[in-house]
Design an enzyme around this catalytic site. Sequence first.
Site, PDB file in Angstrom:
ATOM      1  N   PRO A  63       0.843  -1.205   0.000  1.00 45.61           N
ATOM      2  CA  PRO A  63       0.000   0.000   0.000  1.00 45.61           C
ATOM      3  C   PRO A  63       0.872   1.246   0.000  1.00 45.61           C
ATOM      4  O   PRO A  63       1.802   1.366   0.800  1.00 45.61           O
ATOM      5  CB  PRO A  63      -0.798  -0.131   1.302  1.00 45.61           C
ATOM      6  CG  PRO A  63       0.045  -1.009   2.180  1.00 45.61           C
ATOM      7  CD  PRO A  63       0.763  -1.951   1.266  1.00 45.61           C
ATOM      8  N   ALA A  99      -0.723   0.011  11.504  1.00 49.85           N
ATOM      9  CA  ALA A  99       0.717   0.265  11.569  1.00 49.85           C
ATOM     10  C   ALA A  99       1.042   1.749  11.450  1.00 49.85           C
ATOM     11  O   ALA A  99       0.159   2.606  11.342  1.00 49.85           O
ATOM     12  CB  ALA A  99       1.415  -0.515  10.454  1.00 49.85           C
ATOM     13  N   TYR A 116      -0.694   5.265  12.940  1.00 53.78           N
ATOM     14  CA  TYR A 116      -2.064   5.725  12.743  1.00 53.78           C
ATOM     15  C   TYR A 116      -2.963   5.178  13.858  1.00 53.78           C
ATOM     16  O   TYR A 116      -2.475   4.597  14.833  1.00 53.78           O
ATOM     17  CB  TYR A 116      -2.535   5.362  11.340  1.00 53.78           C
ATOM     18  CG  TYR A 116      -1.727   6.089  10.279  1.00 53.78           C
ATOM     19  CD1 TYR A 116      -1.830   7.469  10.136  1.00 53.78           C
ATOM     20  CD2 TYR A 116      -0.819   5.415   9.469  1.00 53.78           C
ATOM     21  CE1 TYR A 116      -1.064   8.156   9.207  1.00 53.78           C
ATOM     22  CE2 TYR A 116      -0.041   6.099   8.534  1.00 53.78           C
ATOM     23  CZ  TYR A 116      -0.170   7.472   8.407  1.00 53.78           C
ATOM     24  OH  TYR A 116       0.597   8.158   7.503  1.00 53.78           O
ATOM     25  N   GLY A 138      12.286  -2.820   2.081  1.00 56.58           N
ATOM     26  CA  GLY A 138      13.561  -2.668   1.394  1.00 56.58           C
ATOM     27  C   GLY A 138      14.247  -3.955   0.988  1.00 56.58           C
ATOM     28  O   GLY A 138      15.474  -3.995   0.859  1.00 56.58           O
TER      29      GLY A 138
END
Length: 348
Positions: A24, A174, A177, A295
């Site tokens: 997302p 996560a 928020y 990553g």
Amino acid sequence: MKSLFSPYRLTSKIVMKNRIVMAPMTRRRALQDHSPSNEMIGYYARRSDAGLIITEGTIISQDAIGYGNVPGIFTNDHINGWRRITEAVHDDDGCIFMQLWHCGRISHRSFHNDNPPFSASPTTANITLGSTNLLCSQAKEASKQDIANIISDFAFAAENAIKAGFDGVEIHGANGYLIDQFLHHCTNQRTDEFGLTPENMARFPLQVIHACGEAIGYDKIGIRLSPAGHMNDIIANDKDKLVFEYFLNALRLLHLAYVHTGNFDDAIQFPELNNASMTEFLRTYYDGNLIASGGYAFEKAEKCIVENKFDLIAIGRPFIANDNLIALIKNSQEIKPYHSSILSQPLY
């Protein structure tokens, strides 16, 4: 990379064509009323070779907003707009989940008729909101009635997502928020049944999941989690891991579609997680489908999947820069590097 490109059974009804997930990523190309724009249709459709697409964060109500031009899923126009996207993805045999989002204290009064945004407690995030240069406003503590309303908003949004043709939803728990704000001591300073202890601090997130699960089925629900502090002024401590240990053990019993790491660099080992990475920590306490993110090179992701460190890999920025990313990887072709200037260009 045999494992990476093998089909994967996510649920009894969903078989992914490969183990690569489009992560997302907020793009802020929605219309003023939070309906998806026309350019968003092609953007997602062109990336439907991913095993699973998870949409950008999509606000569950007007109270959930924290940034401008983000999409929503609480009106008929939103449902109809998203349906055009899900149909385009499904026409190419793709699979797509919607990420349900409540920003909580990562917001400003100007988005809420000069009222403060909701959070677990009346704290203030010391950050600016994207490119707006607005500092986050001090939040107000959500009352028990506010919490009940937000839970209903999540369930309503989940139902709307299914009406719009989505294969499932990811609850955004996560990155600092709202749901994450209840799971960390720095933002949850409550002394009622939603604070102080791991059981209490996990109560609101679990009630959200239960409400959505009863509305659309637990096997259509994923959740993204950040057990360490890395974003949006979340400062984690050793007590937070006890909250996540409790929460993850509770999730094991619900048979969700997946749990997803919310991180930008999964090589980081966090002292507050006993010097483990976020995905390592999640795998320790959750034995269902696990999506890593942060990553990863494709070769490393393949190795980790073979070693059962996680089941699926979410890729973000390379998908922004390359709409044909899956084909490029399969054919060992050069991948166009991501650059932040792409964010200001039209979606392609």
